[in-house]
Design an enzyme around this catalytic site. Structure first.
Site, short mmCIF file in Angstrom:
data_model
loop_
_atom_site.label_atom_id
_atom_site.label_comp_id
_atom_site.label_asym_id
_atom_site.label_seq_id
_atom_site.Cartn_x
_atom_site.Cartn_y
_atom_site.Cartn_z
N HIS A 87 1.04 -1.04 0.14
CA HIS A 87 0.14 -0.55 -0.14
C HIS A 87 1.06 1.01 0.08
CE1 HIS A 87 -3.65 2.29 0.86
NE2 HIS A 87 -2.90 3.14 1.90
N ARG B 21 -14.12 13.70 9.07
CA ARG B 21 -13.88 14.13 9.01
C ARG B 21 -12.52 15.41 7.92
NH1 ARG B 21 -8.59 9.94 8.89
NH2 ARG B 21 -8.01 11.00 9.22
N ASP C 274 -15.19 2.87 8.41
CA ASP C 274 -13.54 4.49 7.61
C ASP C 274 -14.57 4.99 6.53
OD1 ASP C 274 -10.76 4.94 7.15
OD2 ASP C 274 -11.45 3.90 5.82
N LYS D 149 -7.98 -1.57 6.56
CA LYS D 149 -8.00 -2.06 5.16
C LYS D 149 -7.11 -3.08 5.03
CE LYS D 149 -9.07 2.29 4.10
NZ LYS D 149 -8.55 4.17 2.85
N SER E 85 -6.77 4.29 9.24
CA SER E 85 -7.39 4.01 8.62
C SER E 85 -6.78 3.40 6.94
CB SER E 85 -7.41 5.76 7.55
OG SER E 85 -8.75 5.62 6.25
#
Lengths: 438, 438
Positions: free
Chosen positions: A86, A172, A165, A191, A187
């Site tokens: 990621h 947010r 999320d 995932k 967050s």
């Protein structure tokens, strides 16, 4: 507000610098999803946490609460080591298109759930969409079956994956509570945990084109993500890498696919190829391969065309035209107006990375808000980087535009965004730091 | 969220310790009332301000924005100096029932808009409701006409007065954002400004029975309120006074009216009478009377029965039985069960003030939540204060209860809440500080 959770008490404790316990955080998020805690209460709590800071234990518990809010993918039936990679997002950052096939060629199994781009950073799904026929809406069963046979699948995350999320992020976004390491890390990691991989390699970007401007805060975020992953039983590591200038030569959707194919074909070197190798080797290390051996292995697999073969099979399995792996420009959509930008003579001293990403977006490659349509063909080819010498008449960039007006606009913008000087300039380091790797 | 106000930018600035400009605060509150800024955004901003602090300029602007949200009372047609007096709330704190008539007797004009009690503190309207026939729902015209003739009217604040304060308070109550000097001061002062008086005297309570436990924070709040009032062109001052023990001998609605009448009749001394004189003299000073002369004047008016006469006329004007001013216990509702509490022998060393207020509430004198019905007859008579000697068999309190069970409960509770020792104890000071007065 009729919740059994003493929410005002929790808010006040956080406001005054206290810590919330794991059970309190789990109850709070569950109550929020059940509409027993309202957006205003959650926003107040988030703001208190952003200012006072969340502890690592709180971030670990928040991640657990987010994962518990929705579906999770079970990859335990797969034979090979399951891996996820990621990036926190940047400009010209299409490493997944190379790292995925390369790790699959090395025997890893990647079931990657990805998202769309927003703002100045691109999304992997948008890039893949530029390949004719490519489908990203796989069921969990299709995802797992494809990983079983090809070693790699990249699909859109469904609304059922970590719904808390999504709801928290939307809150947010409008309440000034995005900028918190713990909220960002939970967050990201929620995932990854829901995605089911046993090994997680993170690429935390730092620099003007990333959302973290300085290496110290990027290392903090990386360490927090690694702590969260390891606390939840996943082997997790992170590279902190440069985003002070665009990574790949292509910035735009089809352009980034083309650059990835060039790299898989061994026809393009540079910082993009180097980072793909570093990330792939790092992920292999997580699965137990020694560092030097991992680096040798991924270089050999890339040079031998094994990663390219895996990319071709991956594209075919998801309905895309596999000949994109052989001659991308025969397959990918091309922009009608292509023109070079030649800045004159000098040494590149700085590139305004974020604004380069925004320029590609203005050409049509990105979204300003969710739901905007993007143009897969347009974007920028950046032919130089910081420290490179440019001779008079030598192109420093190539603009792929929809109209002549756009080409002219982009040329004018590039003259503002790419700075030339006379003195030699050292290029910035590519990898600033490693967290959780030898 | 589709507001023209860049609300997220304002939230982020406040989160990072910056200051909002007057125009930004006015726009923000207007957008909030127009539902262009949502509760979550406002809660995030309030939390940022509670933690980072608001400047005096921000509090002044917020007060202006709150006042601008609704109706205001225009008292400029009145002949005498218009005065308002406000207490931040405490236990046995019925000074308005004496100070109002006393100032009216001194030639001031008081159009007082008041509220109901909640929690352990009583509300002036609830106390007045215990007088048979008394009405608190006056129109602005009725209010002004009565002040014109009697010098004093006390009515319920309507929903049209400072509606933004009501909405903000409801939000703050559930989001842990009550405890901010600037938010408290702007809430108090917005109602005083909207009420129209040119001179405002505040009684800021400090101690266990108030919401501010220490004198320093009470002085800070008093100074902030005075700054806000003066910035808006009102002569404003504050006394910071003791609430470490109940003020009046009566705690309960009819009981507090009875104690006020006793005081107006000159038949009761003590700390309650003394504070009524101090507050009245302070208010007179604001209108231009020199300190010593003000004190002499209010003592003479009280002792001469002029304040009692004004109280009788005020009750009659609002439909109440005026004979309450002559023989309160013939008029006020009485509790069916009355019993003394005799603690034994010793010196009173401490009284748990807040819990005494809560005990009166448990007897039926208070509300736990808005809309609860209260029992006007019940409560406590407290016959001793810190520093007083109690002899064996001497009652220290008298309980006015609805049932024998309640009487037993209250006696048991009092034994926990009133502490006796052997050593002499100095009584706490009555007035801790004065802000804005010589």
């Amino acid at each position: 507000m009729a919740s059994a959770v003493p929410v005002t008490e929790l808010i006040v404790r956080k406001r005054d610098g206290g810590e919330l316990r794991r059970e309190e955080i789990l109850d709070l998020i569950a109550a929020y999803l059940a509409d027993e805690v309202d957006d205003a209460q959650m926003a107040a709590l988030l703001m208190a946490g952003v200012i006072r800071g969340f502890t690592t234990d709180e971030a670990v518990a928040l991640t657990e609460a987010l994962v518990a809010s929705g579906d999770t993918i079970d990859l335990s039936a797969l034979a090979g080591p399951t891996v996820d990679k990621h990036s926190t997002g940047g400009v010209g950052d299409g490493t997944s298109l190379v790292v995925g096939p390369l790790l699959a060629a090395a025997g890893c199994q990647l079931a990657k759930l990805s998202g769309r781009g927003l703002g100045h950073t691109g999304g992997t799904l948008d890039k893949l969409d530029s390949i004719p026929g490519f489908r990203v809406d796989l069921t969990p069963e299709q995802l797992e079956a494809q990983v079983q046979t090809v070693g790699l699948a990249i699909a859109a995350a469904t609304a059922e994956l970590v719904p808390a999320d999504k709801r928290l992020y939307a809150l947010r976004d409008v309440t000034g509570t995005v900028a918190s390491p713990a909220l960002i890390a939970s967050s990201v990691m929620s995932k990854k945990l829901a995605g089911g991989a046993a090994h997680v390699l993170l690429d935390v970007k730092v620099g003007d084109g990333a959302f973290l401007p300085d290496p110290a805060s990027a290392v903090d975020l990386a360490q927090l993500c690694v702590s969260i992953g390891e606390s939840h039983g996943r082997r997790t590591a992170a590279l902190v890498t440069d985003m002070s200038q665009p990574l790949a030569d292509g910035i735009g959707n089809a352009l980034e696919v083309a650059v990835a194919v060039d790299t898989l074909q061994g026809r393009r070197g540079g910082r993009f190829r180097e980072l793909c190798l570093e990330l792939s080797a790092g992920a292999l290390q997580l699965t137990g391969v020694q560092a030097a051996a991992a680096r040798t292995q991924v270089e050999e697999l890339l040079d031998a065309g094994a990663a390219l073969d895996r990319f071709r099979a991956f594209v075919a399995a998801q309905g895309g035209d596999p000949t994109v792996a052989d001659d991308p420009w025969q397959v990918l959509p091309a922009a009608p107006v292509i023109g070079d930008w030649t800045p004159g003579d000098g040494v590149v001293s700085a590139i305004a990375c974020r604004r380069i990403g925004e320029l590609a977006g203005r050409l049509g490659a990105g979204r300003r808000r969710q739901g905007d349509r993007i143009d897969p063909a347009v974007g920028l080819e950046l032919l130089v980087r910081v420290g490179d010498r440019v001779d008079d008449g030598q192109p420093a960039a190539r603009v792929h535009a929809r109209t002549e007006d756009d080409l002219a606009m982009a040329r004018a913008a590039l003259a503002e965004l790419v700075e030339l000087g006379d003195a030699p300039v050292d290029p910035p380091p590519l990898v600033h730091d490693r967290v959780g790797l030898e």
